[in-house]
Design a protein around this motif. Sequence first.
Motif, PDB file in Angstrom:
ATOM      1  N   GLN A 304       0.842  -1.211   0.000  1.00  0.00           N
ATOM      2  CA  GLN A 304       0.000   0.000   0.000  1.00  0.00           C
ATOM      3  C   GLN A 304       0.869   1.250   0.000  1.00  0.00           C
ATOM      4  O   GLN A 304       0.669   2.185   0.785  1.00  0.00           O
ATOM      5  N   VAL A 346      -7.016  -5.075   3.595  1.00  0.00           N
ATOM      6  CA  VAL A 346      -5.801  -4.605   2.919  1.00  0.00           C
ATOM      7  C   VAL A 346      -4.913  -3.751   3.833  1.00  0.00           C
ATOM      8  O   VAL A 346      -3.898  -3.220   3.379  1.00  0.00           O
ATOM      9  N   PRO A 466      -9.538  -6.787  -8.372  1.00  0.00           N
ATOM     10  CA  PRO A 466      -8.074  -6.936  -8.360  1.00  0.00           C
ATOM     11  C   PRO A 466      -7.498  -6.886  -9.770  1.00  0.00           C
ATOM     12  O   PRO A 466      -8.124  -7.341 -10.738  1.00  0.00           O
ATOM     13  N   PHE A 507      -5.895  -3.087  -3.978  1.00  0.00           N
ATOM     14  CA  PHE A 507      -5.985  -4.516  -3.710  1.00  0.00           C
ATOM     15  C   PHE A 507      -4.588  -5.062  -3.408  1.00  0.00           C
ATOM     16  O   PHE A 507      -3.572  -4.481  -3.833  1.00  0.00           O
ATOM     17  N   ILE A 508      -4.543  -6.159  -2.690  1.00  0.00           N
ATOM     18  CA  ILE A 508      -3.276  -6.840  -2.435  1.00  0.00           C
ATOM     19  C   ILE A 508      -2.829  -7.552  -3.711  1.00  0.00           C
ATOM     20  O   ILE A 508      -3.566  -8.381  -4.261  1.00  0.00           O
ATOM     21  N   ALA A 513       1.027 -10.240  -1.517  1.00  0.00           N
ATOM     22  CA  ALA A 513       0.371 -11.379  -0.882  1.00  0.00           C
ATOM     23  C   ALA A 513       1.398 -12.403  -0.405  1.00  0.00           C
ATOM     24  O   ALA A 513       1.259 -12.984   0.684  1.00  0.00           O
ATOM     25  N   LEU A 554      -7.475 -13.332  -3.648  1.00  0.00           N
ATOM     26  CA  LEU A 554      -7.060 -12.141  -2.908  1.00  0.00           C
ATOM     27  C   LEU A 554      -8.187 -11.132  -2.714  1.00  0.00           C
ATOM     28  O   LEU A 554      -7.951  -9.994  -2.350  1.00  0.00           O
ATOM     29  N   GLY A 557      -8.078  -9.885   0.760  1.00  0.00           N
ATOM     30  CA  GLY A 557      -6.823  -9.288   1.178  1.00  0.00           C
ATOM     31  C   GLY A 557      -6.071 -10.114   2.201  1.00  0.00           C
ATOM     32  O   GLY A 557      -6.161 -11.352   2.251  1.00  0.00           O
TER      33      GLY A 557
END
Length: 605
Positions: A304, A346, A466, A507-508, A513, A554, A557
């Motif tokens: 992020q 997230v 995503p 989004f991750i 991830a 995902l 998250g």
Amino acid sequence: MTGAPMGWPAFAREIDATLAVQSQYVLYGNLRDFFLVRSPEGEPVLRPLRDLVWRVLESNGYSALLCFDPVDGLSVHPPEPGALDATTRLLGGKPGEQPPSLTRLRADLTAFCRPQEPGEPPVRGAFLVDYASRLVVSPDHLDPAERDFFLFCLKSSRTALPLFLPGNARPGPLYNPVIWLVERELDLPAWLTAGNERIRAIGVPSPDFGDRQETARLLARSFRVTDPDPAVCDAFAEQAEGLALQQMVDVTRLARDRGLGFEQLPDAVRTYKLGVLDNPWRRGFLRRRIKEGETSVPARIVGQDAAVVKTLDILKRAALGLSGAQAARSSSRPRGVLFFAGPTGVGKTELAKTVAALVFGDESAYLRFDMSEFSAEHAGDRLIGSPPGYVGHEAGGELTNAVRQQPFRVILFDEIEKAHPRILDKFLQVLEDGRLTDGRGTTTHFSECVLIFTSNLGMAGSDVRPGMPYERIERTIRAAIADHFTRVLGRPELLNRLGDNIVVFDFIGAEAAGRIFDSQLDNILRAVSEQHGIDVLPAGAVRETLREWCTADLEKGGRGIGAALESLLVNPLARALFELPPGHRGRVEVVSVRRDGPTVTLELA
């Protein structure tokens, strides 16, 4: 003297202008304050309300102001021979000797309101009833004696006659008014004042910025400053927003007691409001911690980077006191405001905790409210306390109590879109004025807090998914937030107060991830080692298989990765460890992992 000097406050000029038509007044609001009045030489002077009312009356030929309160009974203002003589004439004799009571007050008012006897020389006077809100327990539930008393007052308001006073600068007929001082306009029975053109209700307002500016210049004299710096006066006036002029006087007294100079009065205001001397925002190492956060925070809030950079930027301006600096007067507003929006799981809540640790060095300075618990209108009482007469009134509010106990906090309002729209009005007041008044009438200041709102707006029913470019995700979510506050809630002003403090999370991604998976897996293995003395060593193929399974979806998250790890590793690991001999310690290698439908099996070496 005809007409009121322009140096009087507006409410005093209103009394002066209406003495010919009003037999009674109800003054409510900011009654216990000082008020700025111009002396004949044009100099500003601070006067209490009783003294100001007397000056209005005196300028119109009044001889005395009789003052009654439920504690001390009847007194005369000013206590001079001429006023005492006028009091005897107004009451037809000396005041009674009995203790203060409703009966005593009625007797004094009966004497004061009696018709003038033929041939009796006219005398102008007024009767002021102080703390009138405390004369009865409830204006809506009067006992017979209380009802009869106010019925007498109602009749007196309509039967009173104005008096001529020949030879006076204002010889026309003026009433000898009864003046009630109450905390709120509704503290007297509604049937006494409603539709009664002889009783005038006048609100006494709190001081505005101009009043505070002039008072700041006036109070500079107590520091022997003859030519005060206008910038210091303006800063003092800004910091004193929400305070009465009387409280500004108290601030100067506190400053002198603490050995502070005139230029430090803005700091004294903060101490007066919050009751604490230490200010974490002024600590020398705060800048260094925020600077170091540029490296440490992205390592904690994985994937992020854009959200972290914007959050740190907002913290930097908060540390410098520049939040809302574009406004003419912004000092009382919260130190920082953040609106975290984006997918679930997230890192929005985790970043709020990180901000608390970064600024205040303690995650316990983080306070969270789940706004899904505030979907009903009455739930707002939990935040600021129940109003008088309701259950829990004495306890106060969860939010206001916590902030008064610790004024330096990060406060997280999670999933703000689930709160009742009426509750959002309270946030509007905090964002604009930096304060809330709870059900007990106590003011709580939020000027040293960081407020963080989180939201999932824009995620349901939209094409956000995503893999989309971050710029498109940000644009879509911002549009959804704007639509919710303006069209759905009808609260565009709340959106305006948030300004550009909306931080959109992405989004991750796959790489992030994987890092989250590694971190959470290491946490699980560390917990097993610390609590049971068993070092679990997953083979490389096992680790990669688990990584593939846990990061396949995902949508949820990091929270989804954790849930998958719990199901795919923690549960079968617990089963496998239960098969070991009691008290087993040492190393255990996981050599394979097999998934048979919903069941996962680990093979230990």
